[in-house]
Structure formats: C-alpha cells, structure tokens
Design a protein around this motif. Structure first.
Motif, PDB file in Angstrom:
ATOM      1  N   SER A  57       0.649  -1.111  -0.064  1.00 39.22           N
ATOM      2  CA  SER A  57       0.069   0.084   0.041  1.00 39.22           C
ATOM      3  C   SER A  57       0.688   1.378   0.144  1.00 39.22           C
ATOM      4  N   PHE A  58       1.950   1.231   0.506  1.00 36.62           N
ATOM      5  CA  PHE A  58       3.144   2.397   0.296  1.00 36.62           C
ATOM      6  C   PHE A  58       3.510   2.634  -1.142  1.00 36.62           C
ATOM      7  N   LYS A  59       3.322   1.652  -1.805  1.00 34.64           N
ATOM      8  CA  LYS A  59       3.768   1.902  -3.369  1.00 34.64           C
ATOM      9  C   LYS A  59       2.723   2.511  -4.164  1.00 34.64           C
ATOM     10  N   TRP A  60       1.590   2.642  -3.636  1.00 29.23           N
ATOM     11  CA  TRP A  60       0.222   3.056  -4.439  1.00 29.23           C
ATOM     12  C   TRP A  60       0.438   4.738  -4.637  1.00 29.23           C
ATOM     13  N   ALA A  61      -0.033   4.885  -5.825  1.00 27.23           N
ATOM     14  CA  ALA A  61       0.091   6.381  -6.199  1.00 27.23           C
ATOM     15  C   ALA A  61      -0.996   7.448  -5.686  1.00 27.23           C
ATOM     16  N   THR A  62      -0.908   8.563  -5.459  1.00 30.00           N
ATOM     17  CA  THR A  62      -1.932   9.294  -4.845  1.00 30.00           C
ATOM     18  C   THR A  62      -1.750  10.427  -5.206  1.00 30.00           C
ATOM     19  N   ARG A  63      -2.785  11.566  -5.274  1.00 25.92           N
ATOM     20  CA  ARG A  63      -2.484  12.996  -5.454  1.00 25.92           C
ATOM     21  C   ARG A  63      -3.550  13.846  -4.348  1.00 25.92           C
ATOM     22  N   ASP A  64      -3.271  15.051  -4.669  1.00 25.97           N
ATOM     23  CA  ASP A  64      -4.316  15.894  -3.481  1.00 25.97           C
ATOM     24  C   ASP A  64      -5.608  16.096  -4.576  1.00 25.97           C
ATOM     25  N   CYS A  65      -6.737  15.898  -3.965  1.00 26.77           N
ATOM     26  CA  CYS A  65      -7.819  16.268  -4.846  1.00 26.77           C
ATOM     27  C   CYS A  65      -8.822  16.974  -3.865  1.00 26.77           C
ATOM     28  N   SER A  66      -9.030  18.137  -3.987  1.00 25.95           N
ATOM     29  CA  SER A  66      -9.843  19.083  -3.252  1.00 25.95           C
ATOM     30  C   SER A  66     -11.309  19.224  -3.910  1.00 25.95           C
ATOM     31  N   ASP A  67     -10.940  19.503  -5.424  1.00 27.84           N
ATOM     32  CA  ASP A  67     -12.277  19.799  -6.139  1.00 27.84           C
ATOM     33  C   ASP A  67     -12.560  18.541  -6.968  1.00 27.84           C
ATOM     34  N   CYS A  68     -12.011  17.548  -6.881  1.00 25.16           N
ATOM     35  CA  CYS A  68     -12.374  16.361  -7.733  1.00 25.16           C
ATOM     36  C   CYS A  68     -13.195  15.451  -7.153  1.00 25.16           C
ATOM     37  N   VAL A  69     -13.725  14.413  -7.931  1.00 29.50           N
ATOM     38  CA  VAL A  69     -14.556  13.351  -7.506  1.00 29.50           C
ATOM     39  C   VAL A  69     -13.427  12.081  -7.457  1.00 29.50           C
ATOM     40  N   LYS A  70     -13.444  11.437  -6.273  1.00 26.68           N
ATOM     41  CA  LYS A  70     -12.716  10.221  -6.356  1.00 26.68           C
ATOM     42  C   LYS A  70     -13.732   9.141  -6.412  1.00 26.68           C
ATOM     43  N   VAL A  71     -12.977   7.997  -7.315  1.00 26.44           N
ATOM     44  CA  VAL A  71     -14.002   6.862  -7.405  1.00 26.44           C
ATOM     45  C   VAL A  71     -13.172   5.582  -7.307  1.00 26.44           C
ATOM     46  N   LEU A  72     -13.274   5.010  -6.355  1.00 29.80           N
ATOM     47  CA  LEU A  72     -12.708   3.610  -6.191  1.00 29.80           C
ATOM     48  C   LEU A  72     -13.536   2.447  -7.079  1.00 29.80           C
ATOM     49  N   LEU A  73     -12.791   1.652  -7.824  1.00 29.18           N
ATOM     50  CA  LEU A  73     -13.457   0.724  -8.778  1.00 29.18           C
ATOM     51  C   LEU A  73     -13.019  -0.724  -8.245  1.00 29.18           C
ATOM     52  N   VAL A  74     -14.093  -1.583  -8.220  1.00 28.67           N
ATOM     53  CA  VAL A  74     -13.778  -2.981  -7.598  1.00 28.67           C
ATOM     54  C   VAL A  74     -14.389  -3.679  -8.790  1.00 28.67           C
TER      55      VAL A  74
END
Length: 347
Positions: free
Chosen positions: A34-51
């Motif tokens: 999990s420490f290798k996963w990419a991330t970014r700041d997202c104050s105005d966007c919609v974050k969607v997790l896809l399963v």
C-alpha cells in the motif's frame, strides 16, 4: 545440560520463523504494497474506487475437502486488500463492476443470501460513501448460459438503486450489455455538445464496450470482465480505435486523460481476487476533475497470495524436516547416554 539448551534454542528459532512468516504474509506484505500506491491531492475532484470481479467463492463448485478454508482465505484476502484501498483512496464513490459472486447466477435463495452477507461484510463501506452495483455474468448469467430474468430481478432487488446516479457534477450511467439495456439517461446526455456543460459522464459496464462501440461520445468508461488492466481509446472523428495497451503490472503510475479532446477512453479494471487465474490483481482509482475535464487514473496493485501460500508450504515442510532431525538427534543422544557396566575381575 548443554544439549538441552541447544534444543531449546532451536525450538525458539522455529517459533520465530513461523511467527515472522505469519506476520509478513498476513500483515506486512499488504502494508508494504500500500505504501507503493500512487496518490494525489484532490480538493475539487470526485474520487472513485473501482472494484472488479471479486467473485467471492460459492459452496457448490467449491465442495472439495478443505473448501471452507479456501473460501475463508479468499474472503480474508479481499477484506484486507479492500480495507487498505479504502483507507488509501478515501473515495467519494465506490463502483462494483460486476461478478460480485462466483455462483450468484446458480445460487438458490438461501445460498444467495449467505453470499450477499459475506460480500457486505468483506466490502463494508461507511454510509457517507456512494456505492454503485453492477451485475456480471456470474451474478445473473449471460456468458455460458442465458440471463435469467428471475435471477436478474433478485440482484436488482438486493442492490436496489437507479441506473443513473449523480454525485456533485459527475453523472454515472450503468450499461448492461448482458441484458442489452442502458440507463434511462436524458435524450441529450450523449450528444457532442453535452461535454461543454459543467458535468462529466462516467459510463460503467461489466462487459467491455469499445470493441463494439455504441453511441458514447466524449466520456470515460470503466469496465471489468477480462481480469486485466487495459486502456482503450476511440477517436470519435474517425470512429476507429486509436490506442490499445495493457497497463504494466506493479507500475504505480498516474495516467491522465482529457475529456475534451474528442476521444473516448475505456479503462478495464483487473480482478481483485487471487482465484481468477491471473497473478496481477488490483483496484482502480480515478480522480475526476469536472472543471478541467481531466481524469487521472491509477491501479492499486495487490500482493500475490499464491506466493504467500507457497511460502507457508515451504516453511511448514522445512519445520517438519528440521523437527524430525531434532527428534532423531535427541534419540541418539539419549541412547548414547546410557551408562555401561564392565564386569569386575574377581582376581
């Protein structure tokens, strides 16, 4: 006394090896990944997790000796990985892209209810997060058999929600190629000028769409079914596929796609289950910026479970061999430690 101490130290060493193996396989491997996963700041966007394609194991096909252990282990793997993906992504919405269950389409009512309870426990999600459920062929049929209207109705009743959902300025449309149905969207939802409005269309489908394109214009599409991570783009000017490429496994990159360049992008999400015949599992994570018309996307790749199980087997065999040698050695020591008596001369 020295032999006894050496035996004690060897037993302690065996215990430490076993403890470390369990700790690594059941906790540290997931945390490290999990420490290798990419991330970014997202104050105005919609974050969607896809399963995609969790396909929790059923009780009819998994009926061999020890099947209960296989089902339990697969459930635990899904639960551990989903919990960490949820913690990492902090999504506004989670889209389950079908094949929730491996035997949903053949399950009697009481079995289906047990599968649903297991699924809801594995993928427990706080109420404030929007959840979107799509059926797959393993849920309602449609691949090797016909879609059962009764089974399809059961799925829709169990996961009751409209086929069009909105979150902020993102509109999600469900497409079901298994039943040849599409969301009851506004008539102008997929016209070219719709992209100029302050909204972003997101198409969700279990079955891939762009290999047999329809009336989708300037949208982002998320699909599943193939158990692999792939990007497909369609040039709307020529109505031809312009790009097809498989996302490299374990490359924790953020891919950026513009929604105002005249292309349609389809992103296929890999399975999150280690029982689907692929060594590369993961969840999809999308950052949707409706103002800038940009979607950034990454795969949260998961650690392999079969290598962990093989490590368990290797350690177990090694411990058994080591223990047998230890017991054998102690036996020899005991045998040699018996006192010997010599007959005294009477002379």
């Amino acid at each position: 006394m020295m032999r006894r101490n050496r035996t004690k130290h060897k037993l302690i060493f065996i215990g430490l090896v076993l403890a470390f193996t369990v700790a690594y396989n059941e906790f540290f491997a997931y945390e490290i990944q999990s420490f290798k996963w990419a991330t970014r700041d997202c104050s105005d966007c919609v974050k969607v997790l896809l399963v995609a394609d969790p396909q929790i194991l059923g009780e009819k096909n998994e009926n061999y000796i020890g099947a209960w252990l296989a089902r339990w282990d697969n459930d635990q793997y899904l639960k551990k990985t989903f919990t960490r993906a949820l913690r990492h992504s902090q999504p506004h919405a989670i889209a389950f892209l079908g094949d929730l269950m491996d035997e949903g389409h053949i399950a009697p009512p009481e079995y289906f209810q047990r599968y649903k309870e297991r699924f809801d426990d594995i993928f427990y999600t706080p109420e404030h997060i929007m959840k979107i459920y799509l059926p797959g062929d393993n849920d309602i049929g449609g691949e090797e058999d016909m879609v059962s209207s009764r089974i399809h109705s059961r799925f829709k009743f169990s996961y009751s929600q409209p086929d069009t959902l909105s979150l902020n300025s993102v509109t999600f449309f469900k497409v079901n190629r298994l039943t040849h149905s599409m969301s009851q969207a506004p008539k102008d939802a997929f016209l070219n000028d719709y992209a100029e409005r302050n909204t972003t269309n997101v198409i969700l489908s279990h079955i891939p769409l762009l290999f047999t394109p329809g009336s989708f214009v300037q949208n982002i599409i998320f699909t599943a079914h193939e158990h692999r991570a792939m990007h497909i783009s369609l040039d709307t000017a020529t109505d031809q596929l312009s790009e097809i490429w498989i996302l490299p496994p374990y490359k924790t990159l953020l891919y950026q796609f513009r929604m105002d360049m005249g292309d349609i992008h389809e992103l296929q999400i890999p399975t999150c289950s280690y029982r689907m015949g692929t060594p590369y599992m993961g969840y999809g994570l999308a950052y949707i910026d409706t103002q800038e018309k940009i979607v950034e996307f990454t795969i949260l790749w998961l650690p392999g479970r079969f290598p962990q199980l093989l490590l368990y087997l290797f350690i177990l065999v090694s411990v058994i061999i080591f223990s047998l040698k230890l017991i054998s050695g102690c036996g020899c020591c005991v045998g040699n430690s018996r006192p010997t008596y010599n007959r005294l001369s009477t002379q």
